[in-house]
Motif scaffolding. Structure first.
Motif, PDB file in Angstrom:
ATOM      1  N   ALA A  62       0.852  -1.190   0.000  1.00  0.00           N
ATOM      2  CA  ALA A  62       0.000   0.000   0.000  1.00  0.00           C
ATOM      3  C   ALA A  62       0.885   1.237   0.000  1.00  0.00           C
ATOM      4  N   GLN A  63       0.692   2.107  -1.000  1.00  0.00           N
ATOM      5  CA  GLN A  63       1.487   3.334  -1.065  1.00  0.00           C
ATOM      6  C   GLN A  63       0.577   4.511  -1.433  1.00  0.00           C
ATOM      7  N   ARG A  64       1.021   5.704  -1.109  1.00  0.00           N
ATOM      8  CA  ARG A  64       0.191   6.898  -1.237  1.00  0.00           C
ATOM      9  C   ARG A  64       0.636   7.842  -2.348  1.00  0.00           C
ATOM     10  N   ASP A  65       1.665   7.482  -3.091  1.00  0.00           N
ATOM     11  CA  ASP A  65       2.156   8.362  -4.157  1.00  0.00           C
ATOM     12  C   ASP A  65       1.268   8.349  -5.391  1.00  0.00           C
ATOM     13  N   HIS A  66       0.558   7.249  -5.593  1.00  0.00           N
ATOM     14  CA  HIS A  66      -0.301   7.124  -6.755  1.00  0.00           C
ATOM     15  C   HIS A  66      -1.713   6.775  -6.308  1.00  0.00           C
ATOM     16  N   ILE A  67      -2.685   7.136  -7.140  1.00  0.00           N
ATOM     17  CA  ILE A  67      -4.059   6.709  -6.909  1.00  0.00           C
ATOM     18  C   ILE A  67      -4.534   5.951  -8.136  1.00  0.00           C
ATOM     19  N   ARG A  68      -5.483   5.073  -7.936  1.00  0.00           N
ATOM     20  CA  ARG A  68      -6.034   4.336  -9.069  1.00  0.00           C
ATOM     21  C   ARG A  68      -7.162   5.108  -9.737  1.00  0.00           C
ATOM     22  N   ALA A  69      -8.067   5.682  -8.938  1.00  0.00           N
ATOM     23  CA  ALA A  69      -9.253   6.307  -9.524  1.00  0.00           C
ATOM     24  C   ALA A  69      -9.846   7.308  -8.547  1.00  0.00           C
ATOM     25  N   ALA A  70     -10.533   8.304  -9.090  1.00  0.00           N
ATOM     26  CA  ALA A  70     -11.279   9.281  -8.296  1.00  0.00           C
ATOM     27  C   ALA A  70     -12.692   9.372  -8.848  1.00  0.00           C
ATOM     28  N   LEU A  71     -13.604   9.902  -8.052  1.00  0.00           N
ATOM     29  CA  LEU A  71     -14.987  10.038  -8.496  1.00  0.00           C
ATOM     30  C   LEU A  71     -15.061  10.847  -9.781  1.00  0.00           C
TER      31      LEU A  71
END
Length: 348
Positions: A169-178
Motif C-alpha cells: 500500500a502506497q500513497r504516491d499514486h491513486i487508481r481512480a477518483a470520483l
C-alpha cells in the motif's frame, strides 16, 4: 515474490494463445458481423487513434473444463457483455449489437475447445477487446473501431508453489477518483497503474493495495482484483468489502463471492475498510483476500506500506477464505449449482 514459471515448466499467464480469434469492425456508423479467423498479427495505421489517445476497453472471462462431463463451461459471459457495453459508453465507443459479445465468445471457445486445459488450477482465459483504429490525429472520439476476442490457456495467475500473495500500500499514486474511469474496464486504468505495480514488486510484493484518492485511508482494491476482509472469527465472522461508489471496478468474481458467501449463511457487508484496521494485529480483521477473474480467490499473506508498517495476516489461508475459494472452484467447474446465466456450456 511471485514469478511466472520459467519457459517449459507450465502455461504461465497470457503468454500462449489458441489458434483463432474472432473479429468485427465498426465503420460508417454500424458494426459488421463477426468472423472467426486465424490468430495472426494485426496491421494498423501508425495514426490509429488508440495509439495516440488510448480509446481501448477490454473484458476478461474464463472457460473451464467440467469435472463431471465432457463439457467446457464459460463463466459469466452475459455479465461481461453488459460491463463491456457500459465501458464502451463511458469511453465514447459504440456498444456491440445485442448478443454479439456472447456469440463471439462462444464461437471462439467452440473452435478452440480442444485447447482448454484440464490440469488443476488451469483454464482458458478469454480476452474481448475493442480499440479505436481510425487513422487520425484529431482530438475527438474515433469513428472506426475493431472488436476482437482472443484466448490464452493459462495456469494460476500467480506462480505454482505459492498459495498466498503479499501486497504493498502506497500513497504516491491513486487508481481512480470520483468522476473518472475507475468503475469501467478501460486500458488506461491499467497503464496508469504500472508504476505502482513496479513499486510493489520493488518491495518484494505481488500486488498493489490501492487506497482511496482523497484521504489515502480506506482500502479500495488490489491491482487487478477486488478486496475482501473477514472481520471476527468462527460464528461471529463477517465478510466485508468496499462498496461500489464509482471508483471501484464491479468485479464479477466479487459478485460471485458475495453470492456464495450468502449461500453459506455468512453476513456480507459493503462498507469502508480502514487500512489501519487491516494492519492492526490485535484488531477484528482476521483474514484478507483478493479476487478477480484472472486470479480467482487469492489469500493475502502479508501487507506492507510505504511508511514501513507491516502485518502478516497469516501463513496459511483462513477458514472463510478457504471455504469461499473452494466454492468458487466448484461452481466454475460444474460441481456446485450456479445462479441463472452464470454458465454457458460448450461441448468439450
Amino acid at each position: 515474490m511471485t514469478q511466472q514459471p520459467p519457459a517449459g515448466t507450465g502455461l504461465g499467464f497470457g503468454a500462449l494463445f489458441t489458434k483463432h480469434v474472432v473479429s468485427a469492425r465498426y465503420v460508417a456508423g454500424a458494426w459488421s458481423g463477426f468472423e472467426l479467423r486465424a490468430f495472426e498479427d494485426l496491421r494498423f495505421s501508425p495514426a490509429a487513434m488508440v495509439m495516440h489517445y488510448g480509446q481501448a476497453i477490454f473484458e476478461g472471462l474464463k472457460a473451464f473444463r467440467s469435472t463431471a462431463a465432457d463439457e467446457v463451461l464459460i463463466f459469466r459471459a452475459a455479465d461481461c457483455a453488459r460491463r463491456f457495453d457500459r465501458s464502451a459508453t463511458r469511453m465514447a465507443m459504440p456498444p456491440l449489437p445485442a448478443g454479439m459479445f456472447v456469440d463471439a465468445v462462444r464461437t471462439l471457445v467452440e473452435a478452440d475447445a480442444a485447447e482448454v486445459p484440464s490440469a488443476p488450477g488451469s483454464s482458458l482465459y478469454i480476452r474481448p477487446v475493442m480499440v479505436a483504429d481510425e487513422p487520425s490525429l484529431a482530438v475527438r472520439p474515433s469513428i472506426e473501431f475493431s472488436f476482437l476476442v482472443l484466448a490464452s490457456p493459462v495456469d494460476s495467475f500467480f506462480a505454482s508453489g505459492r498459495s498466498m500473495i503479499d501486497a504493498y500500500a502506497q500513497r504516491d499514486h491513486i487508481r481512480a477518483a470520483l468522476g473518472g474511469t475507475g468503475d469501467v474496464k478501460c486500458a488506461g486504468n491499467y497503464a496508469g497503474a504500472m508504476a505502482a505495480k513496479a513499486d510493489a514488486q520493488a518491495h518484494n510484493c505481488d500486488e498493489v493495495l490501492w487506497l482511496d484518492a482523497r484521504e489515502h485511508r480506506d482500502v479500495e482494491e488490489f491491482g487487478a482484483m477486488n478486496c475482501f476482509v473477514v472481520r471476527g472469527e468462527d460464528d461471529h465472522a463477517e465478510l466485508i468489502t468496499p462498496g461500489l461508489g464509482g471508483t471501484i471496478l464491479p468485479g464479477h468474481t466479487r459478485a460471485t463471492v458475495i453470492t456464495l458467501a450468502g449461500r453459506r449463511g455468512l453476513t456480507v457487508r459493503e462498507e469502508p475498510i480502514e487500512l489501519s484496521q487491516v494492519l492492526d494485529p490485535y484488531g477484528p480483521v482476521s483474514e484478507v483476500f483478493a479476487c478477480g477473474t484472472a486470479a480467482g480467490v487469492a489469500p493475502v499473506h502479508r501487507i506492507l506500506t510505504d511508511t514501513g508498517e507491516e502485518r502478516t495476516i497469516g501463513d496459511r489461508p483462513g477458514p472463510v477464505t478457504s471455504l469461499l475459494a473452494a466454492d468458487y472452484v466448484a461452481v466454475t467447474h460444474g460441481e456446485l449449482e450456479p445462479e441463472p446465466d452464470w454458465i454457458t456450456k460448450i461441448a468439450g
